[in-house]
Design a protein around this motif. Structure first.
Motif, short mmCIF file in Angstrom:
data_model
loop_
_atom_site.label_atom_id
_atom_site.label_comp_id
_atom_site.label_asym_id
_atom_site.label_seq_id
_atom_site.Cartn_x
_atom_site.Cartn_y
_atom_site.Cartn_z
N LEU A 509 0.84 -1.21 0.00
CA LEU A 509 0.00 0.00 0.00
C LEU A 509 0.87 1.25 0.00
O LEU A 509 0.64 2.18 -0.78
N PHE A 510 1.88 1.30 0.87
CA PHE A 510 2.76 2.46 0.93
C PHE A 510 3.53 2.63 -0.38
O PHE A 510 3.73 3.75 -0.85
N LYS A 511 3.97 1.52 -0.99
CA LYS A 511 4.68 1.61 -2.27
C LYS A 511 3.78 2.24 -3.34
O LYS A 511 4.22 3.09 -4.12
N GLU A 512 2.54 1.80 -3.37
CA GLU A 512 1.59 2.34 -4.34
C GLU A 512 1.35 3.83 -4.10
O GLU A 512 1.31 4.63 -5.04
N GLN A 513 1.20 4.22 -2.84
CA GLN A 513 0.97 5.62 -2.52
C GLN A 513 2.19 6.48 -2.83
O GLN A 513 2.05 7.62 -3.29
N ILE A 514 3.40 5.95 -2.60
CA ILE A 514 4.62 6.69 -2.94
C ILE A 514 4.72 6.87 -4.45
O ILE A 514 5.06 7.95 -4.95
N ALA A 515 4.41 5.80 -5.20
CA ALA A 515 4.47 5.88 -6.66
C ALA A 515 3.49 6.92 -7.21
O ALA A 515 3.75 7.53 -8.25
N CYS A 516 2.39 7.12 -6.50
CA CYS A 516 1.39 8.11 -6.93
C CYS A 516 1.67 9.51 -6.39
O CYS A 516 0.87 10.43 -6.60
N GLY A 517 2.76 9.67 -5.66
CA GLY A 517 3.10 10.99 -5.13
C GLY A 517 2.52 11.29 -3.77
O GLY A 517 2.62 12.42 -3.29
N GLY A 518 1.91 10.28 -3.12
CA GLY A 518 1.38 10.45 -1.77
C GLY A 518 -0.05 10.95 -1.77
O GLY A 518 -0.69 11.11 -2.80
N PRO A 519 -0.59 11.20 -0.57
CA PRO A 519 0.08 11.01 0.73
C PRO A 519 0.03 9.57 1.20
O PRO A 519 -0.77 8.77 0.71
N LEU A 520 0.90 9.22 2.17
CA LEU A 520 0.83 7.93 2.83
C LEU A 520 -0.18 8.03 3.96
O LEU A 520 -0.15 8.99 4.73
N THR A 521 -1.08 7.06 4.04
CA THR A 521 -2.16 7.12 5.03
C THR A 521 -1.81 6.26 6.24
O THR A 521 -1.50 5.07 6.11
N VAL A 522 -1.84 6.88 7.41
CA VAL A 522 -1.58 6.21 8.68
C VAL A 522 -2.80 6.43 9.56
O VAL A 522 -3.31 7.55 9.66
N THR A 523 -3.27 5.35 10.20
CA THR A 523 -4.51 5.47 10.97
C THR A 523 -4.33 6.29 12.24
O THR A 523 -5.21 7.06 12.60
N ASP A 524 -3.20 6.10 12.93
CA ASP A 524 -2.98 6.84 14.19
C ASP A 524 -1.48 6.96 14.41
O ASP A 524 -0.75 5.97 14.21
#
Length: 717
Positions: A509-524
Motif C-alpha cells: 500500500l505504501f509503495k503504491e501511494q509513494i508511486a502516486c506521489g502520496g500522501p501515505l495514510t496512517v490510521t494513528d
C-alpha cells in the motif's frame, strides 16, 4: 622639520619594508614544511617515543652481538654515544622520511618503505660521520649494519601491531554483539577490488548486520582457496557446485554482486539469479565506490525499490536448514492457501528441500496458476498436484486428503484483512474456524505426521473478528494436539506478527501511494506493530513443524517468533519515504486518517493467561494456554458453523465473545443480539446433523452460558 621627526619617518619606512620579509618567512614553503613536520610529530607522540626506544634497543643489541658487554669507561662511553647520536639523527630524519605522515590504523607497505628509508638514512649518516671523524665515537661498521637489520622489523612491526590491535578490538566487539544478534549470511560474487574493500570494511566494523559465508568467483580454478578469510565455494560457471555447497554448509539470505553484472558471464549470472529467486534469496549489488552525489542535488522525483528487509529494525532471524530438509525430504506435503504470499513462499521453500510430492490447494484460480508456474520454472523435478479447493468444503478436502495421504500439512488459507472480516464475520468464521477444522480433521483421519496452523498476533486479546476467529482456530488445533487419540498426528500453531510485503499488507500500500506521489495514510500516530519478513514467517513455520516432530515438544504449544521491539507505523512510513530517495513532509506527505473498526493501537505476542518457555529454537518461544476440552471445542466450532451458514451475524459475534475471553465486550451489536429460542423450519433444515449435541453441551473454562447453549438450535427431521 626637526631631527626627531626625520628619524621617526626613516624608522617607519624601515619597519614597513621589513614586515613583508618577516611575513614571507612565516608563510614561506620552509615554514609550512616545518609546521607540517611538527604537526605530524604532535599527532604521533606515542609512536615517535616508541620509535626512539626501539632504535635504542636496536643499537644496544647490535653492540652486544658485535662487541660484547661494554668494558670500562671507554666501553660505556662508546655505547652511550652510539645511542645518543642515533637518537639525535632519528629525531630529524624519521619525520622528514614521512614515517609519521599516515594514520597508524592504515599501516601497510608504504609505511614499511618509509621505515626502511628512515632507518637506512640514519645508519648511513652515522656511518659517514664515523668514518670521516665528525663524531667522537668510532663504532664498528658491523654494529651499524646489524642495528639496521634489527631496527627495521621492530619499527615496521610496531606499526603493524597497532593496526592488528585495533582490528582485533573491533572483532572482539563484533563477537560480543554477535552473541545476542544473528547476522545475515551473505554469498558474495566476484573477487575484485570492490569485494576486497567490502570485506575489509565488514571486518573493521563492529556493528555490521552481515556475515559473509562464501565467495563465488568468476573463474573456475580458484575453488577451495580463501579470499581474506572467506572460502571461495565455486564459480559462476558452475552453479550446481555452488548450490551443493550452500545446501551442505549454510544457505545465504542474500547474494551480493560485488561488481557490475556486465563484468560477469551473462548466462552464468542469469542461472545464479534464477537459482536464488527460486529459493527466496535476495539479490543485491554493491554501490559503485567511485559514485558521488550532491547532498542537495536537483534531480527529478523518482522512487527506488525498497526491500522488506530494509524496514526491519533488527537482523532477520536465521534457521536450521538441515532440520527443515530432514522433515521435508521424501515427504508428501500439502499447502492450503498455496497462492497467497505465505503459501507461495512455503511452496517454494518446501520444493527446494526435495519432497516426494507437493500438493497445492487454493480457491483462487489465478493464484494457483501463478504459484504452479513459478514452481514449474524453478523446480521442474518436483512432483506437483494443484487443486482448486475451498477449505470450507469439508467433503472436497476429505477426498483430496484420502487420495494423496499427505505426511505434512501447512494450513496457510485464511481471511486476514481486519476491516473486511469485521464487515463479514460469517465469512471469517467459515474460513478461519470451519476451514481450519476441516483441514485438521482430514489430517487426523489420514494419520499425517504433522499439521501446522498459521496464526497471527491479532489472536492475542482479540479486538477484531479476524483475531477472534484465529484464536478459536488456535484453541482447536491445541485441543487436537492434546487429546486426539485416533492417530499420532502433531498439531502445532505458529503465531506471526505483521508480514512485510505480503499481499494487501502495509508495504505494498505504501509503495503504491509513494508511486502516486502520496500522501501515505496512517490510521494513528501512536499505532505500532510487530513485523517480520515473508521469509522469516515461512522459515518459522518450517522450523516449528520440524521441531515439534523431532523433539516431541509439549502438546498444544504455540510457537512465537521473538520479533524484537514493535515499530510505529508512522516511523515505518517515514523510513519507506527516505529509502525511496525522498523526504517525508517535503516530497511525500503523511496523512492521519483515524483507526478502523477492530484495530488496536498495539499488538501483543502472548495472552496474559499463557505461559511462555524456550522451545529449542533460537529466537522462538513456546506459549501454552489453559487446556480446553476437545469435545467442547468441536461443539463450539459446529455452533459457529451453524450460525455462520445461516448468516446470523449477531449470534456469530455473541458466540465468538463467549468463546474468546475479552473479545467484543463493548460491541453494541453483540449486547443487543436477539435471543432465539428456535429456528423456523425452513432455516432449521440447513443446520448439519452434527449440531444435535448442542442441547447437552457442558460448560468449560471458556464456557458458553447455558442460556445460549441450550435449546437455541433445534434440528428437525
Amino acid at each position: 622639520m626637526s631631527f626627531v621627526s626625520i628619524r621617526g619617518n626613516r624608522s617607519n619606512r624601515t619597519n614597513q619594508r621589513s614586515e613583508p620579509a618577516v611575513s614571507g618567512l612565516r608563510n614561506g614553503p620552509t615554514a609550512q614544511y616545518l609546521r607540517r613536520i611538527f604537526g605530524e610529530l604532535k599527532s604521533h607522540k606515542r609512536l615517535a617515543v616508541s620509535d626512539q626506544i626501539l632504535l635504542m634497543i636496536s643499537f644496544c643489541t647490535a653492540y652486544l652481538l658485535q662487541v660484547g658487554m661494554p668494558v670500562g669507561e671507554a666501553g660505556y662511553k662508546a655505547l652511550s654515544g652510539l645511542i645518543l647520536y642515533g637518537a639525535a639523527a632519528s629525531l630529524v630524519i624519521f619525520p622528514v622520511a614521512g614515517m609519521y605522515r599516515r594514520h597508524p590504523k592504515t599501516a601497510s607497505i608504504p609505511d614499511a618503505l618509509s621505515s626502511f628509508t628512515g632507518v637506512a638514512i640514519v645508519i648511513g649518516i652515522m656511518t659517514i660521520a664515523s668514518l670521516s671523524g665528525m663524531i667522537s665515537i668510532q663504532p664498528h661498521l658491523g654494529t651499524l649494519i646489524v642495528a639496521f637489520f634489527i631496527a627495521m622489523p621492530l619499527l615496521s612491526g610496531s606499526r603493524l601491531a597497532r593496526r592488528i590491535g585495533s582490528r582485533y578490538e573491533t572483532v572482539l566487539n563484533g563477537e560480543k554483539r554477535a552473541q545476542t544478534e544473528n547476522r545475515i549470511p551473505l554469498l558474495l560474487v566476484g573477487t575484485g577490488t570492490s569485494c576486497d574493500l567490502y570485506l575489509r570494511a565488514l571486518r573493521n566494523t563492529s556493528d555490521t548486520e552481515y556475515r559473509p559465508i562464501g565467495i563465488v568467483d568468476s573463474v573456475e580454478d580458484s575453488k577451495g582457496l580463501f579470499f581474506h578469510d572467506i572460502p571461495i565455494v565455486g564459480s559462476v560457471r558452475d552453479i550446481d557446485a555452488v548450490a551443493d555447497w550452500c545446501t551442505r554448509k549454510e544457505m545465504p539470505r542474500q547474494i551480493v554482486l560485488t561488481e557490475a553484472p556486465s563484468q560477469f558471464d551473462q548466462k552464468a549470472i542469469k542461472s545464479l539469479v534464477e537459482w536464488a529467486e527460486g529459493r527466496g534469496i535476495a539479490i543485491r549489488k554493491l554501490a559503485g565506490l567511485c559514485e558521488t552525489f550532491e547532498l542537495e542535488e536537483a534531480q527529478p522525483l523518482k522512487t527506488l525499490e525498497v526491500a522488506p528487509d530494509d524496514l526491519l529494525q533488527r537482523p532477520a532471524r536465521m534457521c536450521d536448514h538441515h532440520r527443515m530438509a530432514r522433515l521435508i525430504s521424501g515427504a508428501r506435503v500439502v499447502v492450503t492457501g498455496a497462492g497467497g504470499s505465505i503459501g507461495s513462499e512455503l511452496a517454494r521453500q518446501i520444493a527446494a528441500n526435495g519432497p516426494e510430492s507437493l500438493l497445492l490447494l487454493d480457491h483462487s484460480e489465478y493464484n494457483l496458476y501463478s504459484v504452479t508456474k513459478d514452481l514449474a520454472h524453478y523446480f521442474p523435478e518436483v512432483d506437483r498436484h494443484s487443486e482448486i479447493c475451498d477449505i470450507r468444503d469439508k467433503e472436497r478436502v476429505e477426498r483430496f486428503f484420502q487420495q494423496h495421504k499427505p505426511d505434512i500439512v501447512f494450513n496457510a488459507a485464511a481471511l486476514k484483512h481486519v476491516p473486511i472480516v469485521e464487515k463479514n464475520p460469517c465469512q471469517g468464521v467459515l474460513t478461519n474456524v470451519v476451514g481450519t477444522r476441516n483441514v485438521a480433521e482430514a489430517a487426523l483421519r489420514v494419520n499425517a505426521k504433522a499439521m501446522v496452523q498459521i496464526s497471527t498476533d491479532k489472536a492475542v486479546n482479540a479486538s477484531s473478528v479476524m483475531g477472534a476467529t484465529k484464536r478459536v482456530a488456535e484453541l482447536y488445533c491445541a485441543g487436537l494436539d492434546r487429546e486426539a487419540r485416533e492417530s499420532d498426528t502433531r498439531f502445532m500453531t505458529v503465531r506471526f506478527g505483521n508480514v512485510l510485503g505480503s499481499s494487501g499488507s502495509l508495504i505494498p500500500l505504501f509503495k503504491e501511494q509513494i508511486a502516486c506521489g502520496g500522501p501515505l495514510t496512517v490510521t494513528d500516530p501512536r499505532m505500532e506493530r510487530f513485523f517480520m519478513t515473508i521469509r522469516e514467517a515461512v522459515e518459522l513455520t518450517l522450523m516449528a513443524s520440524a521441531n515439534g516432530v523431532e523433539r516431541q515438544t509439549d502438546k498444544g504449544s504455540i510457537f512465537v517468533l521473538d520479533m524484537g521491539e514493535p515499530i510505529k507505523i508512522i516511523d515505518l512510513a517515514e523510513r519507506m519515504i527516505r529509502l525511496s530517495g525522498m523526504e517525508p513532509g517535503r516530497d511525500i506527505a503523511i496523512k492521519i486518517i483515524g483507526t478502523r473498526p477492530g484495530e488496536k493501537l498495539f499488538e501483543e505476542l502472548f495472552d496474559k493467561l499463557e505461559t511462555r518457555s524456550a522451545c529449542g529454537i533460537d529466537g522462538v518461544l513456546s506459549a501454552a494456554s489453559a487446556s480446553v476440552s476437545l469435545a467442547e471445542l468441536r461443539r463450539w466450532a459446529d455452533r459457529l458453523e451453524a450460525f455462520a451458514r445461516l448468516q446470523d451475524r449477531p449470534m456469530v459475534l455473541r458466540t465468538l465473545q463467549d468463546i474468546v475471553p475479552g473479545y467484543g465486550e463493548s460491541a453494541d451489536e453483540i449486547e443487543n443480539a436477539p435471543r432465539r429460542n428456535d429456528l423456523p423450519p425452513e432455516e432449521a433444515k440447513a443446520v448439519p446433523l452434527s449440531n444435535r449435541h448442542f442441547a447437552d453441551a457442558p460448560k468449560g473454562p471458556f464456557s458458553i452460558g447455558a442460556d445460549l447453549l441450550r435449546n437455541k438450535i433445534v434440528v428437525r427431521h
